[in-house]
Design a protein around this motif. Structure first.
Motif, mmCIF file in Angstrom:
data_model
loop_
_atom_site.group_PDB
_atom_site.id
_atom_site.type_symbol
_atom_site.label_atom_id
_atom_site.label_comp_id
_atom_site.label_asym_id
_atom_site.label_seq_id
_atom_site.Cartn_x
_atom_site.Cartn_y
_atom_site.Cartn_z
ATOM 1 N N PHE B 192 -22.021 -51.448 12.260
ATOM 2 C CA PHE B 192 -21.001 -52.202 12.946
ATOM 3 C C PHE B 192 -19.739 -52.126 11.987
ATOM 4 C CE2 PHE B 192 -18.384 -55.999 12.285
ATOM 5 C CZ PHE B 192 -17.853 -56.209 13.727
ATOM 6 N N LEU B 193 -19.941 -51.886 10.653
ATOM 7 C CA LEU B 193 -18.909 -51.838 9.799
ATOM 8 C C LEU B 193 -18.184 -50.436 10.245
ATOM 9 C CD1 LEU B 193 -17.142 -52.407 7.246
ATOM 10 C CD2 LEU B 193 -18.866 -51.230 6.063
ATOM 11 N N ALA B 194 -18.750 -49.484 10.216
ATOM 12 C CA ALA B 194 -17.842 -48.257 10.585
ATOM 13 C C ALA B 194 -17.194 -48.195 12.186
ATOM 14 C CB ALA B 194 -18.959 -47.087 10.454
ATOM 15 N N ARG B 195 -18.267 -48.758 13.142
ATOM 16 C CA ARG B 195 -17.884 -48.958 14.395
ATOM 17 C C ARG B 195 -16.406 -49.709 14.551
ATOM 18 N NH1 ARG B 195 -18.304 -52.063 18.924
ATOM 19 N NH2 ARG B 195 -19.806 -53.293 17.927
ATOM 20 N N SER B 196 -16.132 -50.917 13.918
ATOM 21 C CA SER B 196 -15.471 -51.668 14.053
ATOM 22 C C SER B 196 -14.160 -51.400 13.252
ATOM 23 C CB SER B 196 -15.789 -53.155 13.422
ATOM 24 O OG SER B 196 -14.868 -53.995 13.472
ATOM 25 N N VAL B 197 -14.107 -50.726 12.337
ATOM 26 C CA VAL B 197 -12.982 -50.374 11.413
ATOM 27 C C VAL B 197 -12.442 -49.325 12.271
ATOM 28 C CG1 VAL B 197 -12.241 -49.063 9.445
ATOM 29 C CG2 VAL B 197 -13.903 -50.989 9.176
ATOM 30 N N VAL B 198 -13.253 -48.040 12.886
ATOM 31 C CA VAL B 198 -12.580 -46.945 13.672
ATOM 32 C C VAL B 198 -12.212 -47.834 14.850
ATOM 33 C CG1 VAL B 198 -12.840 -45.113 15.021
ATOM 34 C CG2 VAL B 198 -14.094 -45.266 12.657
ATOM 35 N N GLY B 199 -12.825 -48.512 15.703
ATOM 36 C CA GLY B 199 -12.379 -49.115 16.843
ATOM 37 C C GLY B 199 -11.060 -49.846 16.461
ATOM 38 N N GLN B 200 -11.122 -50.679 15.726
ATOM 39 C CA GLN B 200 -9.856 -51.434 15.770
ATOM 40 C C GLN B 200 -8.688 -50.780 15.043
ATOM 41 O OE1 GLN B 200 -10.435 -55.517 13.368
ATOM 42 N NE2 GLN B 200 -12.290 -54.730 13.094
ATOM 43 N N THR B 201 -8.582 -49.705 14.229
ATOM 44 C CA THR B 201 -7.625 -48.904 14.031
ATOM 45 C C THR B 201 -7.268 -48.239 15.296
ATOM 46 O OG1 THR B 201 -8.698 -48.442 11.925
ATOM 47 C CG2 THR B 201 -6.919 -46.865 12.541
ATOM 48 N N ARG B 202 -7.976 -47.584 16.105
ATOM 49 C CA ARG B 202 -7.541 -47.004 17.322
ATOM 50 C C ARG B 202 -6.965 -48.023 18.305
ATOM 51 N NH1 ARG B 202 -12.464 -44.330 19.659
ATOM 52 N NH2 ARG B 202 -12.277 -43.097 17.961
ATOM 53 N N SER B 203 -7.308 -49.096 18.379
ATOM 54 C CA SER B 203 -6.896 -50.008 19.142
ATOM 55 C C SER B 203 -5.388 -50.258 19.049
ATOM 56 C CB SER B 203 -7.783 -51.409 19.235
ATOM 57 O OG SER B 203 -7.106 -52.582 19.864
ATOM 58 N N ALA B 204 -5.426 -50.596 17.560
ATOM 59 C CA ALA B 204 -3.993 -51.002 17.083
ATOM 60 C C ALA B 204 -2.848 -49.825 17.232
ATOM 61 C CB ALA B 204 -4.132 -51.219 15.474
ATOM 62 N N CYS B 205 -3.244 -48.663 16.985
ATOM 63 C CA CYS B 205 -2.394 -47.603 17.284
ATOM 64 C C CYS B 205 -2.134 -47.546 18.679
ATOM 65 C CB CYS B 205 -3.172 -46.066 16.930
ATOM 66 S SG CYS B 205 -3.353 -45.852 15.404
#
Ligand code: FES
Lengths: 125, 389
Positions: B192-205
């Motif tokens: 989850f840690l990896a998926r969440s960090v990548v996904g949130q970064t993408r979403s914020a962008c």
């Protein structure tokens, strides 16, 4: 002369008129339009209540609101230009008139050109 | 009065971390030991607090939030001083003259294992104070001062973009597959840690790009809040570099990343396995709640998460208990420790609670979504349950 109509009353309350339903209700100082509507049991559509899902959007026909979040994250340029606002993030500055519900908006389209603009600017969810 | 004072407790933990790093040696573990020790024992011993006091002076409560930036600046200064070799601003000499202890001797005694404790303590403090208060402040989107302070606090954990993604992304997509910060059924913490960090970064962008386009502003300008957030973090890294060289940069970056992982651990257990029809309103049942007294006092009622998501505009002191909301089995720090050291065990611990959620809380649509999530979970116990759903 409109100035008087749209200023906040001494008690800090403001009145919201909702087209096309003819709802009229008071909003206390510090309350959002959505909070006041839900407090009166009105079936105003809403989901997130933090200004992100846009379910509660309506069109500002008259008056002015204080916007709490940055709606440019979630509304389009056309919507912003057509004064689409998020009820959950809007506190009226004085009395306001808004238009809700794009389906029902067709009822008013001929009668009220600004309502038609609201309708066109709100894509179906 | 105690209703007000309890929200000062978290700042005691900052001081413990500062003192531990300043004393050096094994004391560097003081912050992490004190926070976990006191919180885990306290939540067990004190238990729940369902009170919903009315506060006559909310400004006093706000003032406690604004203690965070100066205290965390102090923590950063002490970290930089101990990671470096000079006497930054003559602070070492000053301490020796007033307190009679020699900070240089403490610094000479630091070994790598001691620093590990210092970094974990600083990271946990950055999260518990910086991220937590940053979260509260960046929900106040009309208050420029709150937004600025909140984003700097979040920049300590390389996460100023949280101010974008959390409000305009997570709160909208909560408990749906589209939300990177909602852990899926069967998902272990580190995946989850990896998926969440990548996904949130993408979403914020994406959110920021959309906003700039809507407003007709350029991507590579200072209007870009996503880039602005990274500039804030870069400025802190640069300050550590100037003050304490590479060692300073390493200490800060590691502490910041440790702090970021704390946020994800909290995201993990706050929403693990919950489902929602994307077209339905967000209700208290769509978050795991906790009324543990100490967790809420120290974390500014963050554990009253059910109400936070159902009414994201409520201030921390307005959050209600929601006794009947789905409730976490442990307090926040206990849950965090378990998620870190026994991720598989914690996930399995949640299985009966998730199934109870399906029975007690889910509506008809959610029951269907839950059955699908159970089948896809890869966990035999959930898959078995899905057969009867
Ligand atoms: S309810 Fe989601 S934007 Fe208003």
């Amino acid at each position: 002369m409109f100035g008087k109509l749209f200023t906040r009353s001494a008690s800090g309350r403001a009145t919201v008129h909702v087209e096309p339903f003819g709802w009229t209700f008071e909003v206390e100082a510090g309350q959002t339009i959505l909070q006041a509507a839900l407090a009166r049991g009105l079936p105003w559509p809403s989901r997130c209540r933090v200004g992100s899902c846009t379910t509660c959007r309506c069109c500002l026909l008259a008056g002015d609101v204080r916007t709490l979040t940055d709606a440019s994250y979630v509304l389009s340029r056309e919507q912003l230009a057509n004064r689409v606002i998020l009820a959950c993030q809007s506190q009226p500055r004085g009395s306001v008139r808004v238009h809700l519900d794009r389906a029902a908006a067709t009822l008013r389209r001929d009668a009220d050109p600004s309502a038609a603009a609201a309708d066109a600017s709100v894509p179906a969810a | 009065m105690s209703h007000y004072l309890r929200f000062l407790g978290v700042h005691g933990f900052v001081l413990a971390t500062v003192a531990g790093i300043a004393l050096g040696g094994a004391w560097m573990w003081l912050g992490v030991a004190a926070i976990y020790g006191v919180m885990i024992a306290g939540d067990e011993l004190i238990g729940d607090d369902f009170s919903e006091p009315a506060y006559a002076h909310p400004r006093l409560l706000d003032a406690t939030l604004y203690l965070a930036p100066p205290l965390l600046a102090l923590l950063c200064f002490v970290m930089a001083w101990h990671a470096g070799s000079g006497d930054l601003f003559g602070a070492g000499a000053g301490v020796q003259a007033t307190l009679g202890v020699d900070p240089c001797a403490a610094r000479a005694a630091h070994g790598p294992l001691h620093w590990l404790g210092g970094i974990l303590s600083a990271g946990l403090t950055f999260a518990a104070v910086g991220t937590n208060i940053g979260h509260e402040l960046t929900h106040r989107t009309t208050d420029r001062g709150a937004m600025l302070a909140g984003r700097w606090l979040l920049a300590l954990t390389f996460d100023a973009e949280f101010a974008i993604e959390h409000v305009y992304g997570h709160h909208r997509r909560l408990a749906t597959p589209a939300d990177p910060a909602t852990a899926r059924r069967g998902e272990q913490f580190y995946a989850f840690l990896a998926r969440s960090v990548v996904g949130q970064t993408r979403s914020a962008c994406e959110l920021e790009r959309g906003r700039l386009e809507t407003l007709g502003l350029g991507t590579w300008t200072l209007h870009n809040r996503y880039l602005g957030g990274w500039l804030m973090s870069a400025a802190i890294v640069a300050a550590f570099g100037l003050a304490a060289g590479l060692a300073g940069v390493a200490v800060f970056v590691l502490a910041g990343l440790a702090g970021r992982s704390v946020l994800e651990a909290v995201n993990y257990f706050e929403h693990y396995g919950l489902v929602r029809d994307p077209d339905a309103p967000i209700e208290p049942r769509h978050s795991w709640n906790s009324n543990k007294a100490l967790s809420n006092a120290v974390l500014f009622n963050l554990a009253r998460h059910s109400h936070h998501h159902a009414a994201g505009d409520a201030k921390f002191w307005q959050l209600r208990a929601y006794r009947d909301a789905p409730t976490l089995p442990y307090g926040y720090l206990t849950s965090m420790l378990l998620v870190y050291v026994a991720p598989g065990w914690y996930r399995d611990r949640m299985t009966p609670l998730v199934l109870e959620w399906d029975r007690r809380h889910a509506d008809a649509t959610e029951r269907r979504l839950a059955a699908a999530a159970n089948r896809a979970s890869g966990l035999p116990s959930l898959q078995l349950a899905a057969q009867g759903q």
